[in-house]
Design a protein around this motif. Sequence first.
Motif, mmCIF file in Angstrom:
data_model
loop_
_atom_site.group_PDB
_atom_site.id
_atom_site.type_symbol
_atom_site.label_atom_id
_atom_site.label_comp_id
_atom_site.label_asym_id
_atom_site.label_seq_id
_atom_site.Cartn_x
_atom_site.Cartn_y
_atom_site.Cartn_z
ATOM 1 N N UNK A 19 99.399 53.070 -16.623
ATOM 2 C CA UNK A 19 98.226 53.145 -15.740
ATOM 3 C C UNK A 19 97.273 51.962 -15.915
ATOM 4 N N UNK A 22 96.026 49.851 -12.970
ATOM 5 C CA UNK A 22 94.970 50.255 -12.031
ATOM 6 C C UNK A 22 93.677 49.479 -12.246
ATOM 7 N N UNK A 23 93.594 48.845 -13.375
ATOM 8 C CA UNK A 23 92.315 48.352 -13.866
ATOM 9 C C UNK A 23 91.769 47.188 -13.032
ATOM 10 N N UNK A 24 90.468 47.248 -12.743
ATOM 11 C CA UNK A 24 89.804 46.082 -12.146
ATOM 12 C C UNK A 24 88.817 45.468 -13.127
ATOM 13 N N UNK A 518 97.503 51.461 -20.845
ATOM 14 C CA UNK A 518 97.063 52.712 -20.222
ATOM 15 C C UNK A 518 95.600 52.731 -19.814
ATOM 16 N N UNK A 520 92.513 52.497 -17.849
ATOM 17 C CA UNK A 520 92.310 52.358 -16.412
ATOM 18 C C UNK A 520 91.021 51.612 -16.093
ATOM 19 N N UNK A 521 90.257 51.316 -17.130
ATOM 20 C CA UNK A 521 89.015 50.554 -16.920
ATOM 21 C C UNK A 521 87.875 51.380 -16.377
ATOM 22 N N UNK A 522 87.842 52.687 -16.719
ATOM 23 C CA UNK A 522 86.769 53.536 -16.176
ATOM 24 C C UNK A 522 85.401 53.146 -16.713
ATOM 25 N N UNK A 523 85.358 52.620 -17.941
ATOM 26 C CA UNK A 523 84.086 52.168 -18.498
ATOM 27 C C UNK A 523 83.333 53.198 -19.313
#
Lengths: 541, 335
Positions: A19, A22-24, A518, A520-523
């Motif tokens: 996953x 997905x990361x930005x 893994x 996802x870069x949610x922060x």
Amino acid sequence: MNKPFAITLDIGTSLVNKTGTWRTERPVYVDRLPPCNNACPAGENIQQWLFHAEEGNYEAAWREIMKNNPLPAVMGRVCYHPCEDCCNRAKLDSAVGIHAVERFLGDLAIAQGWNVKAEKPSTGKRVLVVGAGPSGLACAYHLALLGHSVTVHEAGPAPGGMMRFGIPKYRLPREVLDAEVKRIADLGVTFCYNRKVEDLDALMKAERYDAVFLAVGAHLAKRAYIPAGDASKIMDALQLLRGVEAGEQPMLGRRVLVYGGGNTAMDVARSAKRLGAAEAIVVYRRTREKMPAHDFEVQEAMDEGVMFKWLTTITAEKDGEFTVEKMRLDEKGKPQPTGEFETMKADSCVLALGQDVDMSFLKQVKGLTVTDGVVEVGPDMMTGCKGVFAGGDMVPAERTVTVAVGHGKKAARYIDGYLRGATYQAPPKHEVASFDLLNTWYYSDAPATVQPALDAARRTESFDEVVGGLDQSNALFEARRCLSCGNCFECDNCFGVCPDNAVIKLGPGKRFKFNYDYCKGCGMCSTECPCGAIRMEPENI
Amino acid sequence: MTSPLPIKFYQTGTFTVGNRLLDVSVRSVQSDSQRNNSLNSGHRACQGCGEALGARYALDAAMRAVNGRLVVANATGCLEVFSTPYPESSWRVAWLHSLFANAAAVGTGMAAAMKVKGRTDVRVIAQGGDGGTVDIGFACLSGMFERNDDVLYICYDNEAYMNTGVQRSSATPAGARTATTPAVGEAPGNVMNQGKNVPLIAMAHFIPYVATASVADLRDLETKVDKAMRVHGARYLHVHVPCPLGWGCDTGDTIKVARLAAESGLYPIFEAEYGEITGRRMIRKRVPVDEYLKLQSRFSHLFKTTEGRARVAQIQAIADRNIARFGLVPEGAPA
Ligand SMILES: Cc1ncc(C[n+]2csc(CCOP(=O)(O)OP(=O)(O)O)c2C)c(N)n1
Ligand code: SF4
Ligand SMILES: [Mg+2]
């Protein structure tokens, strides 16, 4: 097949789904610069030594201080702690009592006999340090750690400079100073006392020095001309403080005027009370707000009964009567005479109007320039003369013990580079961990530990130390109030709050690592990091 | 130097997930690098999903409490869909999915089967979203309570039917915009009632244990799961899990939003035994509901009109009532 209880499918099969694509934005661990470290003139890594102290690992904490400052017990007492003025905790309740913990560590080190050893093998290079004040001591210490052979020439009979002959005993007991200087001597630094340098060039040639660090301090009192009937009634501050240090009992009388508004004026006024004066009155030409003395010293002086006469200059003395003139502040905040005079009765007057540096021994040194009474130095602390460095009160900077110690360290690093034929490169400064980068929800509420101060009445009678120290229990408490601004203290928040198990815990002292397969870069890790040690950075997409 | 006194101050105490200054034995399950990771990496929950986090928090704590002897029934919903697109599974627990409405009944069946087989060591959890719990699965749940079946039911409350595109449930709060409660014209978003409070309904079944918890308070959640697993009979745990997608909040703010829900009083955290409230999590730093609402676009319409403002005041009244009713701030504390 080795599968957990009641599991039939191959476990962990979702691990094939990376996953991380997905990361930005990606989280990265950073070490930001805590505001205390940023403010420390001696460049101490305060957050780091508090980190060790928090665990009760006092020796490691002390050794961390010693990387930058050889005088923790002194510093914990006399430093004006600009670190605490910037402490982020002040915005929550009150600043961490950094100086109190430092003093505790310094005292513990003396009690335990902790010592340091040179870090580098002997270089065979010889360095002369002129002056055994805070700057000279610090420079000698760091040069010795770096493997150089150091000789200190001191004009006075004992080491310490203003720490001995300026700062009264009630702020700095001499046993503390002696213990910390002895540690430097034990590193192999040679001290020569009563050795005033008269001709620097000649001395360097005669004793074959490869470099020199000048740190002679400011010992010449500035005088104001006051026409006096009895000149013996007027003395200067350093003369008085030096006399007290030598055990003299100066004849100050009952009522003493102290002329000036700096820290020395406070030291003199408080010393005068201890010497038996019933009244000590500080006469200053501007207002309290404009006074250069640090606020807490003014407060402590007031607590001890020192009185203040603002907006006043002393113009003459006759038969124990001092003529004073009222001043007013102009638009620029400068004091202007008003022409209104009055008289004040007093038995003596002490001038605390600041000090100058005695530069006479530098006359022959080629290339060295003196401007406005101080020596010009480059960013590397080198004067205009090659191999001659300078620091402390004799270069343009704020004149405090801590600034001087910082100069000594900085100069030592450049001198080391110079002696090795290279240029010292200071590591780049990190971004400051400002309060808005913290998530303070996570810190427990805790009031400051107040140092048990001797009560004011007792204080003025002797030169006993005024401010008491912490003990093991409250030192630990105080250290744990640190927010560890900008630097991971292993609270496990990132490891816990990641919905994707994308944080790897590396174990005690080793911090964490992101699993970018893994993440996802949610922060969330960044938002919930208490100390602001995780930054979100845009991905290159 | 005086003799050292015991120190009662640990920098961040138990507010953080771990704490290197605390003894290992009193640290959280989540701080353990050997934790079970019941819901493992690679799942397809959105970035910052509170439900994924809440499920791992709860099941890891349960796995530790019962030494890994655990079976789980899961209702349809995001939690099921994002974790098990066949043949992949993110579960590191024995896990079974049947239908949207019947997780409680499946749990009942599992417990009965274990009893018949004499596997008294194996414990059962049934879990689902708020839709699967408070709406469509409610009859099965009430039956499970009423029979006092030996199951812990965990509801992950993200306050709407998220998996099918954010439709309103009876757990959707007053004034919230969802796909089925749009904020157009005079409409406030979801109606300005107080919804259906299933923890209180569960208490009305006089079952051994009922509790609410939040992803914003890990230690509280873990303690409650542990306590629930040490009790037999029907138990209910309601966990508040923000959904960044459905709530319109920043993906990094999930825990922050959950924390503000609790600190404003909108989401009361408490526990009850046999129908009586026995514990409450006190508010530590009280905030007005605005601070909570403003982080979420599902409430943004409320801040655009005077009617909306009045509704915010009504929502504040709900929070105040919760605070008074559950006693969430100490007596005499400033409002
Ligand atoms: C009987 C039935 N009706 C409708 C659905 C479609 N459906 C699947 S998940 C879901 C919503 C789930 O909402 P909730 O229980 O709140 O869980 P969330 O996705 O929000 O976590 C719906 C309506 C279904 N699977 N079965
Ligand atoms: S829609 Fe909401 S509940 Fe579902 S996976 Fe995304 S964040 Fe989680
Ligand atoms: Mg839902």
